[in-house]
Design a protein around this motif. Structure first.
Motif, PDB file in Angstrom:
ATOM      1  N   PRO A 121       6.402  -6.319 -13.438  1.00 40.19           N
ATOM      2  CA  PRO A 121       7.680  -6.637 -13.132  1.00 40.19           C
ATOM      3  C   PRO A 121       8.509  -6.261 -13.828  1.00 40.19           C
ATOM      4  O   PRO A 121       9.707  -6.318 -14.066  1.00 40.19           O
ATOM      5  CB  PRO A 121       7.899  -8.294 -13.308  1.00 40.19           C
ATOM      6  N   TYR A 122       8.203  -5.126 -15.422  1.00 34.11           N
ATOM      7  CA  TYR A 122       8.925  -4.676 -16.160  1.00 34.11           C
ATOM      8  C   TYR A 122       9.410  -3.046 -15.986  1.00 34.11           C
ATOM      9  O   TYR A 122       9.391  -2.379 -16.637  1.00 34.11           O
ATOM     10  CB  TYR A 122       8.471  -5.238 -17.447  1.00 34.11           C
ATOM     11  N   VAL A 123       8.536  -2.547 -14.823  1.00 31.40           N
ATOM     12  CA  VAL A 123       8.652  -1.065 -14.289  1.00 31.40           C
ATOM     13  C   VAL A 123       9.149  -1.085 -13.181  1.00 31.40           C
ATOM     14  O   VAL A 123       9.093  -1.505 -12.430  1.00 31.40           O
ATOM     15  CB  VAL A 123       6.766  -0.544 -14.902  1.00 31.40           C
ATOM     16  N   LYS A 124       9.321   0.453 -13.509  1.00 31.13           N
ATOM     17  CA  LYS A 124      10.194   0.820 -11.972  1.00 31.13           C
ATOM     18  C   LYS A 124       9.758   1.050 -10.889  1.00 31.13           C
ATOM     19  O   LYS A 124       9.523   0.774  -9.179  1.00 31.13           O
ATOM     20  CB  LYS A 124      11.589   2.133 -12.634  1.00 31.13           C
ATOM     21  N   TRP A 125       8.282   1.595 -11.332  1.00 28.67           N
ATOM     22  CA  TRP A 125       7.381   2.063 -10.095  1.00 28.67           C
ATOM     23  C   TRP A 125       6.077   1.456 -11.005  1.00 28.67           C
ATOM     24  O   TRP A 125       6.143   2.071 -12.378  1.00 28.67           O
ATOM     25  CB  TRP A 125       7.672   3.063  -9.792  1.00 28.67           C
ATOM     26  N   SER A 126       5.253   1.543  -9.892  1.00 31.81           N
ATOM     27  CA  SER A 126       3.464   1.210 -10.192  1.00 31.81           C
ATOM     28  C   SER A 126       2.828   2.122  -9.632  1.00 31.81           C
ATOM     29  O   SER A 126       2.553   1.113  -8.412  1.00 31.81           O
ATOM     30  CB  SER A 126       3.438  -0.706 -10.899  1.00 31.81           C
ATOM     31  N   HIS A 127       1.741   2.376 -10.051  1.00 27.64           N
ATOM     32  CA  HIS A 127       0.807   3.017  -8.742  1.00 27.64           C
ATOM     33  C   HIS A 127      -0.087   3.250  -9.737  1.00 27.64           C
ATOM     34  O   HIS A 127      -0.409   3.847 -10.781  1.00 27.64           O
ATOM     35  CB  HIS A 127       1.155   4.316  -9.217  1.00 27.64           C
ATOM     36  N   GLU A 128      -1.610   3.799  -8.254  1.00 25.28           N
ATOM     37  CA  GLU A 128      -2.434   3.516  -8.264  1.00 25.28           C
ATOM     38  C   GLU A 128      -2.859   5.532  -8.030  1.00 25.28           C
ATOM     39  O   GLU A 128      -3.210   5.086  -6.786  1.00 25.28           O
ATOM     40  CB  GLU A 128      -4.122   3.405  -9.293  1.00 25.28           C
ATOM     41  N   PRO A 129      -2.986   6.498  -7.941  1.00 28.14           N
ATOM     42  CA  PRO A 129      -2.943   7.091  -6.770  1.00 28.14           C
ATOM     43  C   PRO A 129      -4.763   7.484  -5.780  1.00 28.14           C
ATOM     44  O   PRO A 129      -5.143   6.440  -6.454  1.00 28.14           O
ATOM     45  CB  PRO A 129      -3.337   8.582  -7.857  1.00 28.14           C
ATOM     46  N   PRO A 130      -4.086   7.851  -4.947  1.00 30.12           N
ATOM     47  CA  PRO A 130      -5.753   7.358  -4.508  1.00 30.12           C
ATOM     48  C   PRO A 130      -6.319   8.561  -3.688  1.00 30.12           C
ATOM     49  O   PRO A 130      -7.534   7.814  -3.647  1.00 30.12           O
ATOM     50  CB  PRO A 130      -5.094   7.438  -2.792  1.00 30.12           C
ATOM     51  N   ARG A 131      -6.260   9.564  -5.217  1.00 26.85           N
ATOM     52  CA  ARG A 131      -7.033  10.847  -4.635  1.00 26.85           C
ATOM     53  C   ARG A 131      -7.167  11.120  -6.098  1.00 26.85           C
ATOM     54  O   ARG A 131      -5.872  11.386  -6.566  1.00 26.85           O
ATOM     55  CB  ARG A 131      -6.737  11.923  -3.708  1.00 26.85           C
ATOM     56  N   ALA A 132      -7.878  11.686  -6.999  1.00 26.78           N
ATOM     57  CA  ALA A 132      -7.407  12.620  -8.204  1.00 26.78           C
ATOM     58  C   ALA A 132      -6.758  14.072  -7.792  1.00 26.78           C
ATOM     59  O   ALA A 132      -5.406  13.852  -8.922  1.00 26.78           O
ATOM     60  CB  ALA A 132      -8.844  12.891  -8.280  1.00 26.78           C
ATOM     61  N   GLN A 133      -6.209  14.492  -7.143  1.00 27.26           N
ATOM     62  CA  GLN A 133      -5.338  15.345  -6.543  1.00 27.26           C
ATOM     63  C   GLN A 133      -4.214  15.225  -6.432  1.00 27.26           C
ATOM     64  O   GLN A 133      -3.387  16.217  -6.809  1.00 27.26           O
ATOM     65  CB  GLN A 133      -5.805  16.500  -5.113  1.00 27.26           C
ATOM     66  N   ASP A 134      -3.805  13.502  -6.118  1.00 28.14           N
ATOM     67  CA  ASP A 134      -2.669  12.933  -6.622  1.00 28.14           C
ATOM     68  C   ASP A 134      -2.069  13.228  -8.284  1.00 28.14           C
ATOM     69  O   ASP A 134      -0.623  12.423  -8.144  1.00 28.14           O
ATOM     70  CB  ASP A 134      -2.550  12.320  -5.189  1.00 28.14           C
ATOM     71  N   VAL A 135      -2.616  13.048  -9.083  1.00 26.48           N
ATOM     72  CA  VAL A 135      -2.155  12.548 -10.123  1.00 26.48           C
ATOM     73  C   VAL A 135      -1.355  13.270 -10.863  1.00 26.48           C
ATOM     74  O   VAL A 135      -0.295  12.201 -11.209  1.00 26.48           O
ATOM     75  CB  VAL A 135      -3.602  12.781 -11.201  1.00 26.48           C
ATOM     76  N   PRO A 136      -1.059  14.360 -10.161  1.00 26.64           N
ATOM     77  CA  PRO A 136      -0.105  15.146 -10.989  1.00 26.64           C
ATOM     78  C   PRO A 136       1.073  14.746 -10.453  1.00 26.64           C
ATOM     79  O   PRO A 136       2.740  14.015 -10.909  1.00 26.64           O
ATOM     80  CB  PRO A 136      -0.445  16.854 -10.716  1.00 26.64           C
ATOM     81  N   GLY A 137       1.379  14.688  -9.076  1.00 25.45           N
ATOM     82  CA  GLY A 137       2.616  14.233  -8.618  1.00 25.45           C
ATOM     83  C   GLY A 137       2.675  12.914  -8.009  1.00 25.45           C
ATOM     84  O   GLY A 137       3.895  12.352  -8.807  1.00 25.45           O
ATOM     85  N   ALA A 138       1.943  12.450  -8.874  1.00 30.98           N
ATOM     86  CA  ALA A 138       2.713  10.886  -9.349  1.00 30.98           C
ATOM     87  C   ALA A 138       2.547  10.734 -10.463  1.00 30.98           C
ATOM     88  O   ALA A 138       3.454   9.785 -10.574  1.00 30.98           O
ATOM     89  CB  ALA A 138       1.244   9.653  -9.432  1.00 30.98           C
TER      90      ALA A 138
END
Ligand SMILES: Cc1ncc(C[n+]2csc(CCOP(=O)(O)OP(=O)(O)O)c2C)c(N)n1
Length: 533
Positions: A121-138
């Motif tokens: 509720p308190y952040v603009k975006w909340s995410h857990e990347p589906p692949r390790a390779q997506d971490v920098p992009g996330a």
């Protein structure tokens, strides 16, 4: 081929995010391994203060700031601070460790189940990347979300095995290279219409909000107010996380009260209210009444579409506050209205033993350094501070706009690390101080020369005042006998003393503010009361 960790640290470098505020656990160690020399890790001893320090740092630098937390319990402890950061519009990029991907589904110990829900509720975006390779992009995406208006926290949960995985070089390179900007001025025709309304108004008034300072609109606000000869009110204190206007200016007339009926009454004399860089309005106690007198019109300029949409009255213009003010200065004429009478100078406070909060603020005003920065978390003395300090420079005042305690000590450390050349003074109630107390250790560890001033009234005074207002009798838990913050500070290794009376306090403040080798704490007994002047 770089690892996810190498690619992510390159991303942080590209955004100048080389200071990380954190409290580590086993799930974060893979990220922190072989910590690069060009990065600085600022350790906070509990997650609320980690976020608070980062909040102060982000606001005082104006830059996105990285916070690293320990999976579910770390995020849980941090949520009060994340709530504050959202209200303060602090651009925080919050990462948290997560169990190894191989053990998330079976919920091994410390799995952050439904990781994205915790801070949601308190952040603009909340995410857990589906692949390790997506971490920098996330994380790149989180940086952009945090930085675009309205600024605020964004969250990424990262499984601990991701850091050693091979990065997708093309994705990581593109994510690192991208720049996203979001400062846009309102349409020229809208501003021209507003300028005509201002020129034609009989008795318009300016209400200054925190985003004037955050957006860099301070000088333009002064120019517009002087050219149009406007009276200036500050937005109500609970939401005034920063000052939007010099409070020693002859056209500054005071701080609006924080309730519906009282705001309408205060603004009754004006035919046009221009609210800039604030929600309409950060009310707190419910005092019913009309939102505005019938003859009073209101226009708000805000960079936050949410603030524009939820305002209960008036028109709103969404766009960058500083750019809008600069255009308005150009579009409005010089008015020959009579400027308001300057507000009276604060009188000498009455002598008493122990001293009042007003006397303590008078002592602070006497010792105040030209380029000082205040961080304020002293509920029953907030108004006395505003009346007696009358700060006049941008970037000189930080206040937890959500009302969640724990901001004061920690934000002061972050502000001081961001502004090493300016003296930071943090004014605290002894009750408020407890929520962020562990940040005293960080102040000492990182040699942040903050002067902490603790007002010791042995109670939660403001809650006693609210109890009267709410006609509540017999509420428990409002007294704090025997709480000695100077003794606690000594335990953290911070040089601390208790002083008594105005003269001793002024002298001790001067000495502490002059010290630049680390923090100092001064505690002063004050009488029970709400100190409004
Ligand atoms: C995290 C959090 N918990 C509880 C509160 C409720 N609360 C508001 S003010 C206050 C007491 C503050 O006491 P103190 O700092 O001693 O200041 P005083 O009112 O005596 O000036 C409390 C507990 C809050 N705002 N935030």
């Amino acid at each position: 081929m770089p690892t996810v960790r190498e690619a992510t640290f390159d991303l942080f470098r590209a955004h100048g995010m080389t200071t990380i505020f954190g409290n580590p656990g086993s799930t974060e160690l893979p990220m922190l391994a072989e910590f690069p020399d060009d990065f600085r890790y600022v350790l906070g001893l509990q997650e609320l203060v980690v976020v608070g320090m980062a909040d102060g740092y982000a606001q005082a630098t104006g830059r996105p700031t990285h916070v690293n937390l320990h999976t579910a319990p770390g995020v849980g402890n941090a949520v009060g601070g994340i709530f504050n950061a959202q209200a303060n519009k602090a651009p925080l990029v919050i990462t948290a460790g997560q169990q190894h991907r191989a053990q998330v589904t079976i919920e091994a110990n410390l799995t952050n189940r439904d990781a994205t829900y915790g801070p949601q509720p308190y952040v603009k975006w909340s995410h857990e990347p589906p692949r390790a390779q997506d971490v920098p992009g996330a994380i790149a995406r989180a940086i952009h979300h945090a930085s675009l208006p309205p600024r605020g926290p964004a969250f990424v949960s990262i499984p601990m095995d991701d850091w050693h995985a091979e990065a997708d070089e093309d994705r990581a390179r593109n994510a690192t290279a991208r720049r996203v900007t979001g400062r846009s001025a309102p349409a020229e025709s809208t501003l021209a219409e507003l300028a005509a309304r201002l020129n034609g108004a009989r008795n318009p008034v300016f209400v200054a909000g925190p985003d004037i300072d955050a957006s860099g609109g301070w000088d333009a606000a002064v120019a517009l107010v002087e050219r149009q000869r406007l009276a200036v009110w500050a937005t109500p204190a609970p939401g005034g996380g920063r000052l939007g206007f010099p409070e020693n200016h002859p056209q500054f007339v005071g701080v609006l009260p924080p309730a519906i009926g009282a705001v309408a009454e205060t603004l009754r004399p004006y035919d046009l209210v221009l609210v800039v860089g604030s929600s309409v309005f950060p009310y707190y106690p419910y005092i019913p009444g009309p939102l505005l007198a019938e003859e009073t019109a209101l226009v708000a300029i805000t960079s936050d579409p949410g603030e524009a949409a939820r305002a209960p009255m008036g028109d709103a213009i969404v766009g960058d506050v500083a750019l809008a003010l600069e255009r308005l200065v150009a579009l409005t004429g010089n008015s020959d209205r009579t400027p308001p009478d300057p507000r009276p100078e604060p009188g000498e406070p009455a002598e008493a033993d122990p001293i009042s909060g007003s006397t303590a603020m008078a002592a602070l005003a006497d010792a105040w350094p030209e380029d000082g920065i205040a961080v304020l978390e002293a509920p029953s003395s907030t108004m006395a501070f505003r009346n007696r300090l009358r700060l006049s420079r941008p970037g000189s005042y930080f206040f937890g706009a959500s009302g969640g305690l724990g901001f004061g000590i920690s934000a002061a450390v972050g502000v001081q690390l961001a502004q090493p050349g300016r003296p930071v003074v943090c004014v605290l109630g002894e009750g408020s101080a407890q929520y962020g107390i562990t940040a005293l250790w960080s102040a000492l560890a990182y040699k942040a020369p903050v002067t902490f001033l603790v007002l010791r009234n042995q109670e939660y005074m403001i809650l006693k005042w609210f109890a009267q207002f709410e006609q509540v009798e017999g509420a428990p838990g409002l007294d704090l006998p025997g709480l000695d913050v100077a003794a606690v500070a000594s335990g953290y290794g911070v040089p601390a003393q208790q002083v008594n009376g105005r003269e001793e306090l002024t002298a001790a403040l001067r000495t502490a503010i002059g010290a630049d080798d680390g923090p100092r704490l001064i505690q002063v007994p004050v009488a029970s009361g709400m100190w409004l002047d």
